[in-house]
Design an enzyme around this catalytic site. Sequence first.
Site, PDB file in Angstrom:
ATOM      1  N   SER A 145       0.877  -1.176   0.000  1.00  0.00           N
ATOM      2  CA  SER A 145       0.000   0.000   0.000  1.00  0.00           C
ATOM      3  C   SER A 145       0.907   1.217   0.000  1.00  0.00           C
ATOM      4  O   SER A 145       2.069   1.136   0.424  1.00  0.00           O
ATOM      5  CB  SER A 145      -0.861   0.019   1.258  1.00  0.00           C
ATOM      6  OG  SER A 145      -1.475   1.286   1.412  1.00  0.00           O
ATOM      7  N   TYR A 162      -1.977  -1.612  10.102  1.00  0.00           N
ATOM      8  CA  TYR A 162      -2.000  -1.651   8.631  1.00  0.00           C
ATOM      9  C   TYR A 162      -0.685  -1.091   8.085  1.00  0.00           C
ATOM     10  O   TYR A 162      -0.028  -1.705   7.239  1.00  0.00           O
ATOM     11  CB  TYR A 162      -3.193  -0.843   8.118  1.00  0.00           C
ATOM     12  CG  TYR A 162      -3.442  -0.956   6.615  1.00  0.00           C
ATOM     13  CD1 TYR A 162      -3.935  -2.131   6.058  1.00  0.00           C
ATOM     14  CD2 TYR A 162      -3.178   0.115   5.759  1.00  0.00           C
ATOM     15  CE1 TYR A 162      -4.170  -2.232   4.686  1.00  0.00           C
ATOM     16  CE2 TYR A 162      -3.415   0.026   4.396  1.00  0.00           C
ATOM     17  CZ  TYR A 162      -3.916  -1.153   3.868  1.00  0.00           C
ATOM     18  OH  TYR A 162      -4.145  -1.252   2.507  1.00  0.00           O
TER      19      TYR A 162
HETATM   20  N1  LIG Z   1      -8.534  -0.271  -2.203  1.00  0.00           N
HETATM   21  C1  LIG Z   1      -7.531   0.495  -1.802  1.00  0.00           C
HETATM   22  O1  LIG Z   1      -7.648   1.730  -1.739  1.00  0.00           O
HETATM   23  C2  LIG Z   1      -6.207  -0.135  -1.422  1.00  0.00           C
HETATM   24  C3  LIG Z   1      -5.124   0.728  -1.194  1.00  0.00           C
HETATM   25  C4  LIG Z   1      -3.891   0.187  -0.846  1.00  0.00           C
HETATM   26  C5  LIG Z   1      -3.747  -1.171  -0.732  1.00  0.00           C
HETATM   27  N2  LIG Z   1      -4.804  -1.987  -0.959  1.00  0.00           N
HETATM   28  C6  LIG Z   1      -4.586  -3.433  -0.807  1.00  0.00           C
HETATM   29  O2  LIG Z   1      -5.108  -4.104  -1.921  1.00  0.00           O
HETATM   30  C7  LIG Z   1      -5.477  -5.433  -1.534  1.00  0.00           C
HETATM   31  C8  LIG Z   1      -6.876  -5.729  -2.040  1.00  0.00           C
HETATM   32  O3  LIG Z   1      -7.782  -4.875  -1.378  1.00  0.00           O
HETATM   33  P1  LIG Z   1      -9.143  -4.328  -2.047  1.00  0.00           P
HETATM   34  O4  LIG Z   1      -9.085  -2.871  -1.962  1.00  0.00           O
HETATM   35  O5  LIG Z   1      -9.372  -4.982  -3.337  1.00  0.00           O
HETATM   36  O6  LIG Z   1     -10.193  -4.780  -0.933  1.00  0.00           O
HETATM   37  P2  LIG Z   1     -11.333  -5.889  -0.919  1.00  0.00           P
HETATM   38  O7  LIG Z   1     -12.284  -5.664  -2.043  1.00  0.00           O
HETATM   39  O8  LIG Z   1     -11.845  -5.872   0.476  1.00  0.00           O
HETATM   40  O9  LIG Z   1     -10.544  -7.211  -1.206  1.00  0.00           O
HETATM   41  C9  LIG Z   1      -9.816  -7.916  -0.225  1.00  0.00           C
HETATM   42  C10 LIG Z   1      -9.692  -9.346  -0.688  1.00  0.00           C
HETATM   43  O10 LIG Z   1      -8.908 -10.058   0.278  1.00  0.00           O
HETATM   44  C11 LIG Z   1      -9.604 -11.233   0.632  1.00  0.00           C
HETATM   45  N3  LIG Z   1      -9.280 -11.596   1.984  1.00  0.00           N
HETATM   46  C12 LIG Z   1      -9.388 -10.846   3.108  1.00  0.00           C
HETATM   47  N4  LIG Z   1      -9.023 -11.571   4.176  1.00  0.00           N
HETATM   48  C13 LIG Z   1      -8.687 -12.804   3.716  1.00  0.00           C
HETATM   49  C14 LIG Z   1      -8.253 -14.002   4.329  1.00  0.00           C
HETATM   50  N5  LIG Z   1      -8.076 -14.099   5.648  1.00  0.00           N
HETATM   51  N6  LIG Z   1      -8.014 -15.065   3.540  1.00  0.00           N
HETATM   52  C15 LIG Z   1      -8.178 -14.989   2.214  1.00  0.00           C
HETATM   53  N7  LIG Z   1      -8.581 -13.895   1.569  1.00  0.00           N
HETATM   54  C16 LIG Z   1      -8.842 -12.819   2.328  1.00  0.00           C
HETATM   55  C17 LIG Z   1     -11.083 -10.922   0.439  1.00  0.00           C
HETATM   56  O11 LIG Z   1     -11.805 -12.094   0.124  1.00  0.00           O
HETATM   57  P3  LIG Z   1     -12.770 -12.941   1.116  1.00  0.00           P
HETATM   58  O12 LIG Z   1     -13.453 -11.968   2.005  1.00  0.00           O
HETATM   59  O13 LIG Z   1     -13.673 -13.655   0.167  1.00  0.00           O
HETATM   60  O14 LIG Z   1     -11.839 -13.858   1.827  1.00  0.00           O
HETATM   61  C18 LIG Z   1     -11.040 -10.032  -0.796  1.00  0.00           C
HETATM   62  O15 LIG Z   1     -11.042 -10.812  -1.962  1.00  0.00           O
HETATM   63  C19 LIG Z   1      -5.325  -5.485  -0.010  1.00  0.00           C
HETATM   64  O16 LIG Z   1      -4.105  -6.098   0.330  1.00  0.00           O
HETATM   65  C20 LIG Z   1      -5.301  -4.018   0.383  1.00  0.00           C
HETATM   66  O17 LIG Z   1      -4.611  -3.786   1.587  1.00  0.00           O
HETATM   67  C21 LIG Z   1      -6.033  -1.508  -1.295  1.00  0.00           C
END
Ligand SMILES: NC(=O)c1ccc[n+]([C@@H]2O[C@H](COP(=O)([O-])OP(=O)(O)OC[C@H]3O[C@@H](n4cnc5c(N)ncnc54)[C@H](OP(=O)(O)O)[C@@H]3O)[C@@H](O)[C@H]2O)c1
Length: 258
Positions: A145, A162
């Site tokens: 991130s 985080y």
């Molecule tokens: N969106 C942003 O602004 C942003 C910014 C910086 C970094 N990120 C990073 O990008 C990545 C994806 O995030 P996103 O924004 O796409 O959020 P999201 O839509 O909430 O996706 C998170 C994914 O991780 C999975 N997950 C969570 N806990 C898990 C576990 N214990 N085991 C297996 N899978 C798990 C969830 O699937 P299930 O619930 O089905 O398990 C979901 O598919 C994350 O690492 C996040 O920190 C996002």
Amino acid sequence: MKNLFDLTGKIAVVTGASSGLGMSAALAYAEYGADVALLARRKEKLEQVADKIREMGRKALTVVCDVSDPESVKSATERVLEYYGHVDILLNNAGIATRGSVEDLSIEDWDKAMNTNVRGMYLLCKYFVPGMREQKYGKIINIASVNAIIADKSPLLARHVYNSSKAAINGLTLGMAASYMQDGITVNSIGPGLFESEMTQDTLFKNESFLNIYNATTPAGRPGREGELNGTILYFSSDASSYVTGQYIVVDGGASIV
Ligand SMILES: NC(=O)c1ccc[n+]([C@@H]2O[C@H](COP(=O)([O-])OP(=O)(O)OC[C@H]3O[C@@H](n4cnc5c(N)ncnc54)[C@H](OP(=O)(O)O)[C@@H]3O)[C@@H](O)[C@H]2O)c1
């Protein structure tokens, strides 16, 4: 001329493929020719993504996996290897955005976030790296991130575990990159800025003051759009980055440079 971004014949594993950035990347992998293994906890959501990939003429395997549970990761990786035989690309994307300062966070909150965001990546790598070394080819992409290198812009928003977990991902990336380049494996990480997803839509996107601060202090003046992370993911996942390892690219519309 060979298309450096072509993934035809490659096998890609995506953790957190059931929504958001992981789902979008899984579809992009299929579009560029890869067959995909989709891992997350929600089977139904994974199946919806898999159906779209199969409609594109690519293979898709769904495996229920809780990355915070070592046994679950072990059996999921075994299932992927049993089905596909090998793995070329590992997109370590699953993560949670636990909020709170060191004072507010419980020890359980801390452990859950670190185990999901960092230990899960270590475990996925632990089980897939041996096969990558044997085949002398592997592309590992760890989603960190921008909050690995900057705190949240809104002083109201503390996410100390985080921040810690995302910085740790960059440490893991560096160490692995140095160890495995000789084996034909590149390891890189990506720092997304703000993108709309399940993680952010009910919190950050509905928090007007946060959104205003982000937009006002980000040269792009807006959050990232659907698909805007995929160029960097495809770069690190393909032969376009064959001489690039241990790098961290921030994809944040300039949020971290001002
Ligand atoms: N969106 C942003 O602004 C942003 C910014 C910086 C970094 N990120 C990073 O990008 C990545 C994806 O995030 P996103 O924004 O796409 O959020 P999201 O839509 O909430 O996706 C998170 C994914 O991780 C999975 N997950 C969570 N806990 C898990 C576990 N214990 N085991 C297996 N899978 C798990 C969830 O699937 P299930 O619930 O089905 O398990 C979901 O598919 C994350 O690492 C996040 O920190 C996002």
